[in-house]
Enzyme design. Structure first.
Site, PDB file in Angstrom:
ATOM      1  N   SER A   1       5.473  31.698  74.320  1.00  0.00           N
ATOM      2  CA  SER A   1       4.916  31.048  73.121  1.00  0.00           C
ATOM      3  C   SER A   1       3.515  31.555  72.794  1.00  0.00           C
ATOM      4  CB  SER A   1       4.848  29.533  73.339  1.00  0.00           C
ATOM      5  OG  SER A   1       6.128  28.990  73.503  1.00  0.00           O
TER       6      SER A   1
ATOM      7  N   HIS B   1       8.012  31.885  68.597  1.00  0.00           N
ATOM      8  CA  HIS B   1       8.899  32.918  69.120  1.00  0.00           C
ATOM      9  C   HIS B   1       9.503  33.676  67.942  1.00  0.00           C
ATOM     10  CE1 HIS B   1       9.122  31.547  73.409  1.00  0.00           C
ATOM     11  NE2 HIS B   1       8.613  30.469  72.828  1.00  0.00           N
TER      12      HIS B   1
ATOM     13  N   HIS C   1      15.597  29.276  75.746  1.00  0.00           N
ATOM     14  CA  HIS C   1      15.299  28.176  76.657  1.00  0.00           C
ATOM     15  C   HIS C   1      16.537  27.326  76.907  1.00  0.00           C
ATOM     16  CE1 HIS C   1      11.556  29.223  74.546  1.00  0.00           C
ATOM     17  NE2 HIS C   1      10.928  28.891  75.654  1.00  0.00           N
TER      18      HIS C   1
ATOM     19  N   TYR D   1      16.580  24.189  77.176  1.00  0.00           N
ATOM     20  CA  TYR D   1      16.524  22.961  76.368  1.00  0.00           C
ATOM     21  C   TYR D   1      17.058  23.150  74.943  1.00  0.00           C
ATOM     22  CZ  TYR D   1      12.094  24.824  74.448  1.00  0.00           C
ATOM     23  OH  TYR D   1      11.132  25.611  73.866  1.00  0.00           O
ATOM     24  N   GLU D   2      17.211  24.397  74.508  1.00  0.00           N
ATOM     25  CA  GLU D   2      17.764  24.640  73.177  1.00  0.00           C
ATOM     26  C   GLU D   2      19.278  24.430  73.140  1.00  0.00           C
ATOM     27  OE1 GLU D   2      15.932  28.100  70.912  1.00  0.00           O
ATOM     28  OE2 GLU D   2      15.280  28.554  72.952  1.00  0.00           O
TER      29      GLU D   2
ATOM     30  N   ALA E   1       3.637  30.254  78.407  1.00  0.00           N
ATOM     31  CA  ALA E   1       2.599  29.246  78.188  1.00  0.00           C
ATOM     32  C   ALA E   1       3.034  28.010  78.963  1.00  0.00           C
ATOM     33  CB  ALA E   1       2.479  28.926  76.699  1.00  0.00           C
TER      34      ALA E   1
ATOM     35  N   MET F   1       8.748  25.394  80.935  1.00  0.00           N
ATOM     36  CA  MET F   1      10.154  25.208  80.590  1.00  0.00           C
ATOM     37  C   MET F   1      10.914  26.533  80.514  1.00  0.00           C
ATOM     38  SD  MET F   1       9.599  22.364  77.585  1.00  0.00           S
ATOM     39  CE  MET F   1       8.469  20.979  77.829  1.00  0.00           C
ATOM     40  N   SER F   2      10.423  27.567  81.209  1.00  0.00           N
ATOM     41  CA  SER F   2      11.058  28.886  81.117  1.00  0.00           C
ATOM     42  C   SER F   2      10.805  29.684  82.389  1.00  0.00           C
ATOM     43  CB  SER F   2      10.494  29.646  79.904  1.00  0.00           C
ATOM     44  OG  SER F   2       9.119  29.952  80.116  1.00  0.00           O
TER      45      SER F   2
ATOM     46  N   ASN G   1      -2.584  23.848  78.660  1.00  0.00           N
ATOM     47  CA  ASN G   1      -2.971  22.429  78.679  1.00  0.00           C
ATOM     48  C   ASN G   1      -2.895  21.949  80.123  1.00  0.00           C
ATOM     49  OD1 ASN G   1       0.084  22.752  77.881  1.00  0.00           O
ATOM     50  ND2 ASN G   1      -0.058  20.800  78.987  1.00  0.00           N
TER      51      ASN G   1
ATOM     52  N   HIS H   1       3.090  20.703  70.763  1.00  0.00           N
ATOM     53  CA  HIS H   1       3.453  22.121  70.842  1.00  0.00           C
ATOM     54  C   HIS H   1       2.455  22.971  70.048  1.00  0.00           C
ATOM     55  CE1 HIS H   1       5.991  25.591  71.421  1.00  0.00           C
ATOM     56  NE2 HIS H   1       6.044  25.808  70.125  1.00  0.00           N
TER      57      HIS H   1
END
Length: 274
Positions: free
Chosen positions: A29, A60, A82, A84-85, A112, A210-211, A234, A246
């Site tokens: 990201s 992306h 990802h 989660y997609e 990120a 998350m990746s 963060n 995000h």
């Protein structure tokens, strides 16, 4: 069938460029600007590549970019997929299989992510030394194809010590400060709770995202050496003083991208110098 699909994708890419990459880069990201410094580029939108997944996440771009940095021919994913997609693990990691058939031997993964180590601050860059997979899933589950890799691949050096040493040498030469640590994966798409972060902290995680882990697993399975660099955008839930968005993650990633790009560019320029 899976092998044939990967081969079809690789054959399509070969028809679009005469450059054969030896090194792959996955840009997370807000980190897609590395392609700006690539020369003699061929840009192929994911949607044009047979059997390729399609990403829809902000930050992306969704392009496969093949070009040169120094003497190295690079294939860069400008945007990743990802879990989660709604993609399967095989779809999340599909591009790594394609890279393998194109001749890629080394992979640089960037992302990120949130900081758990309390010595970190947003904007820090972290070299990944190991990972914790808490997804309850693995991209290698299912029938194994020996043409790609062994049934039970070793993960004792998930992130190559050789490539870590190269990256540290380059950072020192450029005067770039960095952290080192363990990356934990969280499925998302919601951000983690404070209780979950306390659990991950006790497990030894320095950062969470998350990746990256699925791609790392498959790259090792395929015999690639992997270097991971995370941008701490963060501090994680319960450590941060504000709520997550995000947009803020992408903003910090964009601010750090020039430093990360300088690091990776110099690393690639000096890749075969030793």
């Amino acid at each position: 069938m899976f092998y044939e699909k990967v081969k079809e994708s690789a054959d399509f890419i070969r028809e679009r460029t005469d450059k054969m990459p030896s090194l792959g880069v996955i840009l997370g990201s807000g980190l897609g600007s590395l392609v700006d410094i690539m020369e003699e580029k061929t840009v192929i939108p994911y949607q044009e590549i047979p059997n390729f997944p399609q990403s829809s996440v902000a930050g992306h771009a969704g392009n496969l970019v093949i070009g040169r940095i120094g003497k190295e021919i690079i294939i860069a994913m400008q945007g990743r997929f990802h879990f989660y997609e709604g993609f399967t693990m095989k779809e999340v990691t599909y591009p790594i299989y394609v890279m393998k058939l194109l001749g890629v031997k080394n992979l640089i993964v960037t992302n990120a992510c949130g900081g758990i180590n309390r010595a970190f601050v947003p904007g820090d860059l972290m070299l990944l030394t190991d990972y914790i997979n808490m997804l309850g899933n693995n991209p290698l589950i299912g029938e194994n194809d020996e043409r790609l890799g062994v049934r039970f691949p070793d993960m004792s050096e998930a992130y190559s010590l050789e490539l870590l040493a190269k990256a540290e040498k380059t950072a020192k030469a450029l005067g770039i400060a960095y952290q080192k640590g363990v990356y934990a994966i969280f499925s998302g798409p919601c951000y983690e709770t404070a209780a979950e972060i306390r659990a991950y902290e006790r497990l030894g995680a320095d950062a969470i995202g998350m990746s990256t882990v699925p791609e790392t697993i498959v790259a090792n399975y395929l015999g690639m050496k992997v270097l991971g660099i995370a941008c701490i955008t963060n501090m994680a839930t319960g450590i941060a003083k504000e709520k997550h968005t995000h947009e803020e993650v992408v903003r910090i990633a964009n601010e750090s991208s020039s430093k990360l790009c300088a690091w990776v560019e110099k690393l690639l320029l000096d890749w075969d110098a030793e």
